[in-house]
Design a protein around this motif. Structure first.
Motif, PDB file in Angstrom:
ATOM      1  N   VAL A 183      -7.782  14.542  -2.491  1.00  0.00           N
ATOM      2  CA  VAL A 183      -8.462  15.737  -1.950  1.00  0.00           C
ATOM      3  C   VAL A 183      -9.488  15.233  -0.924  1.00  0.00           C
ATOM      4  O   VAL A 183     -10.686  15.259  -1.170  1.00  0.00           O
ATOM      5  CB  VAL A 183      -9.159  16.552  -3.075  1.00  0.00           C
ATOM      6  N   PRO A 184      -9.012  14.733   0.230  1.00  0.00           N
ATOM      7  CA  PRO A 184      -9.910  14.028   1.149  1.00  0.00           C
ATOM      8  C   PRO A 184     -11.062  14.889   1.653  1.00  0.00           C
ATOM      9  O   PRO A 184     -10.890  16.072   1.920  1.00  0.00           O
ATOM     10  CB  PRO A 184      -8.991  13.598   2.300  1.00  0.00           C
ATOM     11  N   CYS A 185     -12.218  14.253   1.730  1.00  0.00           N
ATOM     12  CA  CYS A 185     -13.424  14.851   2.337  1.00  0.00           C
ATOM     13  C   CYS A 185     -14.016  16.021   1.549  1.00  0.00           C
ATOM     14  O   CYS A 185     -14.850  16.749   2.063  1.00  0.00           O
ATOM     15  CB  CYS A 185     -13.176  15.303   3.777  1.00  0.00           C
ATOM     16  N   ILE A 186     -13.584  16.231   0.315  1.00  0.00           N
ATOM     17  CA  ILE A 186     -14.150  17.313  -0.493  1.00  0.00           C
ATOM     18  C   ILE A 186     -14.892  16.686  -1.679  1.00  0.00           C
ATOM     19  O   ILE A 186     -14.346  15.820  -2.364  1.00  0.00           O
ATOM     20  CB  ILE A 186     -13.035  18.255  -1.043  1.00  0.00           C
ATOM     21  N   TYR A 187     -16.128  17.126  -1.897  1.00  0.00           N
ATOM     22  CA  TYR A 187     -16.923  16.647  -3.035  1.00  0.00           C
ATOM     23  C   TYR A 187     -17.543  17.856  -3.713  1.00  0.00           C
ATOM     24  O   TYR A 187     -18.034  18.753  -3.042  1.00  0.00           O
ATOM     25  CB  TYR A 187     -18.020  15.683  -2.564  1.00  0.00           C
ATOM     26  N   ASP A 188     -17.481  17.884  -5.046  1.00  0.00           N
ATOM     27  CA  ASP A 188     -18.117  18.994  -5.746  1.00  0.00           C
ATOM     28  C   ASP A 188     -18.455  18.596  -7.177  1.00  0.00           C
ATOM     29  O   ASP A 188     -17.956  17.590  -7.679  1.00  0.00           O
ATOM     30  CB  ASP A 188     -17.205  20.235  -5.727  1.00  0.00           C
ATOM     31  N   GLY A 189     -19.292  19.399  -7.803  1.00  0.00           N
ATOM     32  CA  GLY A 189     -19.798  19.075  -9.135  1.00  0.00           C
ATOM     33  C   GLY A 189     -18.801  19.424 -10.237  1.00  0.00           C
ATOM     34  O   GLY A 189     -18.208  20.497 -10.243  1.00  0.00           O
ATOM     35  N   VAL A 190     -18.604  18.492 -11.166  1.00  0.00           N
ATOM     36  CA  VAL A 190     -17.742  18.717 -12.330  1.00  0.00           C
ATOM     37  C   VAL A 190     -18.502  18.250 -13.572  1.00  0.00           C
ATOM     38  O   VAL A 190     -19.165  17.211 -13.549  1.00  0.00           O
ATOM     39  CB  VAL A 190     -16.411  17.935 -12.213  1.00  0.00           C
ATOM     40  N   ILE A 213       0.869  -1.173   0.000  1.00  0.00           N
ATOM     41  CA  ILE A 213       0.000   0.000   0.000  1.00  0.00           C
ATOM     42  C   ILE A 213       0.904   1.221   0.000  1.00  0.00           C
ATOM     43  O   ILE A 213       1.802   1.347   0.841  1.00  0.00           O
ATOM     44  CB  ILE A 213      -0.929  -0.012   1.242  1.00  0.00           C
ATOM     45  N   LEU A 214       0.700   2.089  -0.981  1.00  0.00           N
ATOM     46  CA  LEU A 214       1.595   3.226  -1.173  1.00  0.00           C
ATOM     47  C   LEU A 214       0.959   4.515  -0.645  1.00  0.00           C
ATOM     48  O   LEU A 214      -0.271   4.656  -0.680  1.00  0.00           O
ATOM     49  CB  LEU A 214       1.908   3.375  -2.665  1.00  0.00           C
ATOM     50  N   PRO A 215       1.798   5.446  -0.162  1.00  0.00           N
ATOM     51  CA  PRO A 215       1.234   6.712   0.304  1.00  0.00           C
ATOM     52  C   PRO A 215       0.671   7.538  -0.867  1.00  0.00           C
ATOM     53  O   PRO A 215       1.265   7.569  -1.953  1.00  0.00           O
ATOM     54  CB  PRO A 215       2.423   7.422   0.962  1.00  0.00           C
ATOM     55  N   ILE A 216      -0.467   8.172  -0.642  1.00  0.00           N
ATOM     56  CA  ILE A 216      -1.130   8.973  -1.680  1.00  0.00           C
ATOM     57  C   ILE A 216      -0.837  10.456  -1.437  1.00  0.00           C
ATOM     58  O   ILE A 216      -0.984  10.950  -0.317  1.00  0.00           O
ATOM     59  CB  ILE A 216      -2.660   8.716  -1.641  1.00  0.00           C
ATOM     60  N   LEU A 217      -0.384  11.140  -2.492  1.00  0.00           N
ATOM     61  CA  LEU A 217      -0.107  12.572  -2.384  1.00  0.00           C
ATOM     62  C   LEU A 217      -1.414  13.326  -2.155  1.00  0.00           C
ATOM     63  O   LEU A 217      -2.446  12.988  -2.722  1.00  0.00           O
ATOM     64  CB  LEU A 217       0.523  13.101  -3.680  1.00  0.00           C
ATOM     65  N   CYS A 218      -1.322  14.367  -1.322  1.00  0.00           N
ATOM     66  CA  CYS A 218      -2.503  15.168  -1.025  1.00  0.00           C
ATOM     67  C   CYS A 218      -2.390  16.561  -1.634  1.00  0.00           C
ATOM     68  O   CYS A 218      -1.346  17.192  -1.541  1.00  0.00           O
ATOM     69  CB  CYS A 218      -2.646  15.311   0.487  1.00  0.00           C
ATOM     70  N   TYR A 219      -3.487  17.012  -2.259  1.00  0.00           N
ATOM     71  CA  TYR A 219      -3.591  18.379  -2.739  1.00  0.00           C
ATOM     72  C   TYR A 219      -3.389  19.327  -1.561  1.00  0.00           C
ATOM     73  O   TYR A 219      -3.888  19.021  -0.481  1.00  0.00           O
ATOM     74  CB  TYR A 219      -4.988  18.572  -3.359  1.00  0.00           C
ATOM     75  N   PRO A 220      -2.668  20.445  -1.701  1.00  0.00           N
ATOM     76  CA  PRO A 220      -2.041  21.013  -2.900  1.00  0.00           C
ATOM     77  C   PRO A 220      -0.576  20.649  -3.110  1.00  0.00           C
ATOM     78  O   PRO A 220       0.213  21.502  -3.504  1.00  0.00           O
ATOM     79  CB  PRO A 220      -2.189  22.522  -2.639  1.00  0.00           C
ATOM     80  N   ASN A 221      -0.180  19.412  -2.913  1.00  0.00           N
ATOM     81  CA  ASN A 221       1.198  19.005  -3.192  1.00  0.00           C
ATOM     82  C   ASN A 221       1.542  19.278  -4.663  1.00  0.00           C
ATOM     83  O   ASN A 221       0.842  18.798  -5.563  1.00  0.00           O
ATOM     84  CB  ASN A 221       1.338  17.512  -2.881  1.00  0.00           C
TER      85      ASN A 221
END
Ligand code: ZN
Length: 170
Positions: free
Chosen positions: A95-102, A3-11
């Motif tokens: 982008v954990p815990c963020i949801y928006d319309g695209v 299991i690899l670490p996931i980069l987090c925005y705004p990295n």
């Protein structure tokens, strides 16, 4: 497998453009396996290599309900995208815990290599079409929040930077 670490925005490394895979060999097969394990562990439906800081054109997806239909797309190319668009709520493991319309094309036709190096074409619609477009954006260094207004994006940035600082202190 790992299991690899996931980069987090705004990295800033999330904005690197991925290079095509020259050869689907054992190294790529291991990468695909690790990416799938990482995606399932994080309960995501898709993951791009960019998100684990590997800048090669590899994505993995599983949009099935039972989480038993893993798919690897290597060097994916969009052959066709419908003019018809749909607005869907998106989230992202970076982008954990963020949801928006695209807004995205309702249907796409994609060509890619699988984990054995075989070329295939996929006609995707609905959730799979959205997921493929979202993950392919990652390979171009693009995160879904870039489709949102600058105001919203800055709020998300501030929130995530704060959360990451708190996590470091904990
Ligand atoms: Zn994402």
């Amino acid at each position: 497998m790992a299991i690899l670490p996931i980069l987090c925005y705004p990295n800033p490394r999330l904005h690197k453009v991925a290079k095509p895979v020259a050869q689907v060999d054992e190294r790529i097969q291991t990468l695909v396996k690790d990416m799938l394990e990482t995606m399932y562990d994080a309960q995501g439906i898709g993951l791009a290599a960019t998100q684990i800081d590997v800048h090669e054109r590899v994505i993995v997806i599983d949009v099935s309900e039972k989480r038993n239909e893993p798919m690897a797309l290597i060097n994916p190319e969009i052959l066709w995208a419908s003019e018809g668009k749909q607005l869907g709520e998106e989230g992202c493991l970076s982008v954990p815990c963020i949801y928006d319309g695209v807004e995205r094309s309702i249907a796409v036709k994609v060509k890619a290599l699988d984990e054995n190096g075989n070329s295939r074409e996929i006609d995707a619609e609905g959730m799979l079409a959205i997921c493929i477009q979202h993950e392919m954006d990652h390979l171009l260094g693009k995160v879904f929040v870039e489709y949102l207004s600058p105001l919203k994006r800055n709020r998300i940035k501030t929130k995530l930077v704060k959360a990451q600082k708190q996590a470091l202190r904990a």
